[in-house]
Design a protein around this motif. Structure first.
Motif, PDB file in Angstrom:
ATOM      1  N   LEU A 197       0.842  -1.185   0.000  1.00 20.51           N
ATOM      2  CA  LEU A 197       0.000   0.000   0.000  1.00 20.51           C
ATOM      3  C   LEU A 197       0.883   1.243   0.000  1.00 20.51           C
ATOM      4  N   SER A 198       0.279   2.382  -0.226  1.00 19.57           N
ATOM      5  CA  SER A 198       1.011   3.646  -0.227  1.00 19.57           C
ATOM      6  C   SER A 198       0.543   4.528   0.917  1.00 19.57           C
ATOM      7  N   ILE A 199       1.422   5.450   1.293  1.00 16.84           N
ATOM      8  CA  ILE A 199       1.091   6.471   2.290  1.00 16.84           C
ATOM      9  C   ILE A 199       1.432   7.802   1.644  1.00 16.84           C
ATOM     10  N   GLY A 200       0.450   8.421   1.003  1.00 16.31           N
ATOM     11  CA  GLY A 200       0.736   9.626   0.233  1.00 16.31           C
ATOM     12  C   GLY A 200       1.712   9.298  -0.882  1.00 16.31           C
ATOM     13  N   ASN A 201       2.803  10.061  -0.963  1.00 17.78           N
ATOM     14  CA  ASN A 201       3.825   9.822  -1.978  1.00 17.78           C
ATOM     15  C   ASN A 201       4.802   8.714  -1.591  1.00 17.78           C
ATOM     16  N   TRP A 202       4.696   8.217  -0.354  1.00 17.33           N
ATOM     17  CA  TRP A 202       5.531   7.072   0.024  1.00 17.33           C
ATOM     18  C   TRP A 202       4.899   5.817  -0.566  1.00 17.33           C
ATOM     19  N   ARG A 203       5.627   5.103  -1.375  1.00 22.95           N
ATOM     20  CA  ARG A 203       5.074   3.908  -2.008  1.00 22.95           C
ATOM     21  C   ARG A 203       5.881   2.675  -1.615  1.00 22.95           C
ATOM     22  N   THR A 204       5.200   1.568  -1.480  1.00 26.53           N
ATOM     23  CA  THR A 204       5.852   0.306  -1.165  1.00 26.53           C
ATOM     24  C   THR A 204       6.444  -0.283  -2.434  1.00 26.53           C
ATOM     25  N   ASP A 205       7.774  -0.320  -2.503  1.00 23.23           N
ATOM     26  CA  ASP A 205       8.450  -0.891  -3.669  1.00 23.23           C
ATOM     27  C   ASP A 205       8.682  -2.389  -3.521  1.00 23.23           C
ATOM     28  N   LYS A 206       8.828  -2.846  -2.283  1.00 19.23           N
ATOM     29  CA  LYS A 206       9.081  -4.268  -2.047  1.00 19.23           C
ATOM     30  C   LYS A 206       8.295  -4.718  -0.825  1.00 19.23           C
ATOM     31  N   ILE A 207       7.517  -5.760  -0.982  1.00 18.14           N
ATOM     32  CA  ILE A 207       6.738  -6.299   0.140  1.00 18.14           C
ATOM     33  C   ILE A 207       7.681  -7.059   1.061  1.00 18.14           C
ATOM     34  N   VAL A 208       7.673  -6.705   2.344  1.00 16.37           N
ATOM     35  CA  VAL A 208       8.591  -7.336   3.296  1.00 16.37           C
ATOM     36  C   VAL A 208       7.880  -7.605   4.622  1.00 16.37           C
ATOM     37  N   GLY A 209       8.428  -8.550   5.388  1.00 20.14           N
ATOM     38  CA  GLY A 209       7.893  -8.866   6.698  1.00 20.14           C
ATOM     39  C   GLY A 209       8.313  -7.839   7.737  1.00 20.14           C
ATOM     40  N   VAL A 210       7.439  -7.597   8.703  1.00 19.33           N
ATOM     41  CA  VAL A 210       7.677  -6.600   9.753  1.00 19.33           C
ATOM     42  C   VAL A 210       7.497  -7.237  11.127  1.00 19.33           C
ATOM     43  N   LEU A 211       8.457  -6.995  12.019  1.00 23.05           N
ATOM     44  CA  LEU A 211       8.289  -7.332  13.437  1.00 23.05           C
ATOM     45  C   LEU A 211       8.132  -6.026  14.198  1.00 23.05           C
ATOM     46  N   TYR A 212       6.997  -5.884  14.862  1.00 27.02           N
ATOM     47  CA  TYR A 212       6.669  -4.661  15.611  1.00 27.02           C
ATOM     48  C   TYR A 212       6.800  -4.974  17.092  1.00 27.02           C
ATOM     49  N   VAL A 213       7.758  -4.352  17.757  1.00 28.34           N
ATOM     50  CA  VAL A 213       7.974  -4.571  19.188  1.00 28.34           C
ATOM     51  C   VAL A 213       7.359  -3.405  19.947  1.00 28.34           C
ATOM     52  N   ASP A 214       6.299  -3.687  20.713  1.00 27.93           N
ATOM     53  CA  ASP A 214       5.615  -2.643  21.473  1.00 27.93           C
ATOM     54  C   ASP A 214       5.978  -2.768  22.944  1.00 27.93           C
ATOM     55  N   GLY A 215       6.479  -1.676  23.504  1.00 25.86           N
ATOM     56  CA  GLY A 215       6.985  -1.739  24.869  1.00 25.86           C
ATOM     57  C   GLY A 215       6.060  -1.240  25.950  1.00 25.86           C
ATOM     58  N   GLU A 216       4.905  -0.632  25.616  1.00 29.91           N
ATOM     59  CA  GLU A 216       4.125  -0.035  26.690  1.00 29.91           C
ATOM     60  C   GLU A 216       2.608  -0.080  26.528  1.00 29.91           C
ATOM     61  N   MET A 217       2.086  -0.199  25.318  1.00 29.89           N
ATOM     62  CA  MET A 217       0.633  -0.096  25.149  1.00 29.89           C
ATOM     63  C   MET A 217      -0.080  -1.340  25.651  1.00 29.89           C
ATOM     64  N   PRO A 218      -1.238  -1.189  26.288  1.00 35.32           N
ATOM     65  CA  PRO A 218      -2.059  -2.360  26.626  1.00 35.32           C
ATOM     66  C   PRO A 218      -2.384  -3.130  25.352  1.00 35.32           C
TER      67      PRO A 218
END
Length: 561
Positions: A293-314
């Motif tokens: 997907l895109s975010i405004g003019n930021w475009r995804t050129d390569k689909i990649v895996g993401v690890l999201y480390v959250d340190g504080e949110m419930p």
């Protein structure tokens, strides 16, 4: 006979995939209980010993059940009598004249490898291949003299963790150099994941093993080991380039994941005052990368895996936001996984603490073993690095070195951080020294709490970022038709256009509007010109009938408060 083995020993051998014939041929046996103290030399807290005789010698190595634990909490799984030296384990059936000879660590692995006709012998330990003379020169032990190495193909098969344990990689490198000094052609087999040779051969075939990737000891992976062996001066000498060599050097471009600022090895930071929407933007970036997907003019050129480390949110907050954002989106094309401190704590696990070297090493190990993530998002610095004084650069240095190691692995890392009272990222500016990109989130002019998650996105540091993607923009979370949330973007200040038109139409001077809304005088002037062109304002600045409709929901009196 396998029936004479202690049940624990038999299960252990069978777990490695050893057949009754292999076990019998190896001559392994369970030590009688009344002999354990005599062999160990003390009343050790072990229940049984499994003996591995080294054929043609009086050398025996024993596996301990259970392992002993030293004062540092490290397990000792094997034992040999003091002063017995080190020997090479050559299973029955090993052919030292075969076209390919393989070395691994541990008797069971060698037995399984040779059972599967891979011709494997073993070291008793990862460093148990050599000795040093009086001048500190390393030499292979005498057992290697029984094998003609000159002109032979030799494969070293270490446990898969040699890729993340520097000391093991160093041992593999030195062993390889000593084998090459004898004229062997050496390759290192790269087992997948966290596997060991016996476990791999239980699950996969010999044909699969032969297809595994191999590297030489000249591979860039072994550069740290070369430095330990030959020193930094050697590394410098090998790295100095003439200008002609530099210009001829082929450098593979790093692929963009999210153009124009996030690519392999990028270190980035996103920061703002609390509550502006950093987590929302981080989740949107994760969704964009894993769904193209895109975010405004930021475009995804390569689909990649993401690890999201959250340190504080419930966890429920993360879940609710993710659930609302995913509604109506296309299916996931790459993994988007979340490591939540709240979830870990609820399950009784320790929570992420990147000031602790064990946590940094463990996260690096996990990322390497999984091999499915290209982007790591750390939300946020304050919660994930507790106890680090924010104003001192030296206290950040260890974390910074770890981030650089992730860059060298090809991983992109996005740090989420808070802004200080000055509006810049909170704490030492040294945090930004190694970063390629720093992104600042600010409230748009005239923002009101009821506007929700709305902010302006701007680059405060943008190494190599250019073009339309480098332009600042306004980001807004809005409701979509699927009962969830989506995001929209527009030029910075676009949300203030209507307010500017309404204020001009009510006789407010342009310079006062600039001060009132916190935008530039040039922006106010451009908005006026555009409103005149669109028919919302007369040339003299009065609202037209169309302009009154355009501005009917804007409360001018509230703006003037």
């Amino acid at each position: 006979m396998t029936s004479d083995l202690h049940p624990d020993h038999r299960r252990d051998l069978e777990k490695s995939g050893l057949s009754p014939e292999t076990i019998k041929g190896a001559g392994v046996y369970s030590v009688p209980p009344d002999q354990i103290k005599k062999i160990m030399g003390w009343d050790a807290p072990v229940n049984s010993l499994l003996a591995f005789p080294y054929h043609g010698t009086d050398f025996i190595r024993y596996k301990l059940f259970p392992p002993l634990t030293d004062k540092n909490g490290k397990d000792q799984k094997y034992y040999q009598q003091r002063g017995s030296g080190i020997r090479l384990y050559r299973p029955v059936g090993f052919d030292d004249k075969a076209a390919v000879i393989r070395f691994t660590e541990g008797e069971k692995k060698a037995l399984k490898g040779t059972q599967e006709e891979l011709n494997v012998c073993a070291l008793g330990g990862v460093w148990n291949f050599g000795t040093k003379d009086d001048n500190g020169q390393a030499w292979l032990i005498e057992d290697f003299d029984q094998i003609e190495l000159n002109g032979r193909i030799v494969e070293i098969v270490p446990d898969a963790d040699f890729r993340i344990k520097e000391s093991v990689a160093h041992a593999v490198y030195r062993f390889g150099t000593l084998l090459e000094s004898k004229g062997a052609t050496v390759k290192v087999v790269c087992l997948p994941g966290v596997m060991k040779l016996d476990g791999y051969l239980v699950k996969y075939s010999t044909e699969d093993f032969l297809k595994l990737p191999r590297i030489t000891i000249d591979d860039p992976f072994f550069r740290p080991s070369i430095v330990r062996e030959k020193g930094l001066a050697y590394a410098i000498g090998q790295s100095v380039l003439s200008i002609q060599s530099l210009l001829k050097k082929k450098i593979e471009p790093r692929p963009f994941y999210l153009w124009p600022w996030l690519r392999a090895g990028t270190l980035a930071m996103i920061y703002s005052t609390r509550g502006y929407g950093k987590t929302f933007l981080s989740l949107v970036i994760s969704l964009a990368l894993t769904r193209k997907l895109s975010i405004g003019n930021w475009r995804t050129d390569k689909i990649v895996g993401v690890l999201y480390v959250d340190g504080e949110m419930p966890l429920e907050d993360v879940k609710d936001r993710a659930d609302l954002l995913i509604k109506g989106l296309s299916p996931e094309l790459a993994p988007f996984h979340i490591l939540s401190a709240a979830a870990m704590q609820a399950d009784g696990w320790p929570t992420p603490n990147l000031t602790n070297v064990r946590w940094r090493e463990a996260l690096s190990q996990y990322l390497t073993e999984c091999g499915i993530y290209h982007v790591l998002i750390l939300d946020n610095i304050a919660s994930l690095t507790p106890g680090v004084p924010e104003g001192k650069k030296e206290d950040w240095d260890e974390v910074n070195q770890w981030l650089l190691s992730l860059r060298f692995m090809g991983l992109a890392v996005i740090l989420i951080h808070h802004a200080g009272k000055s509006g810049d990222q909170r704490g030492t500016s040294g945090r930004e020294d190694a970063l390629d990109v720093t992104i600042k989130l600010t409230r748009p002019a005239g923002y009101r709490p009821e506007d929700g998650c709305v902010f302006d996105v701007e680059f405060s540091k943008a190494r190599g970022v250019y073009g339309s993607g480098a332009a600042s923009f306004n980001f807004r979370i809005v409701q979509n038709g699927e009962g969830g949330l989506s995001w929209t973007t527009d030029a910075v200040g676009s949300d203030s256009k209507g307010k500017i038109v309404a204020l001009i139409g009510n006789g407010i001077a342009q310079k006062d509007i600039s001060a009132l809304l916190g935008c530039s005088k040039a922006w106010v002037s451009r908005c006026k010109s555009k409103a005149v062109k669109d028919g919302y304002l007369s040339k003299s600045g009065e609202l037209t009938p169309e302009g009154k409709i355009y501005c009917e929901e804007i409360d001018v009196d509230e703006l003037l408060v």
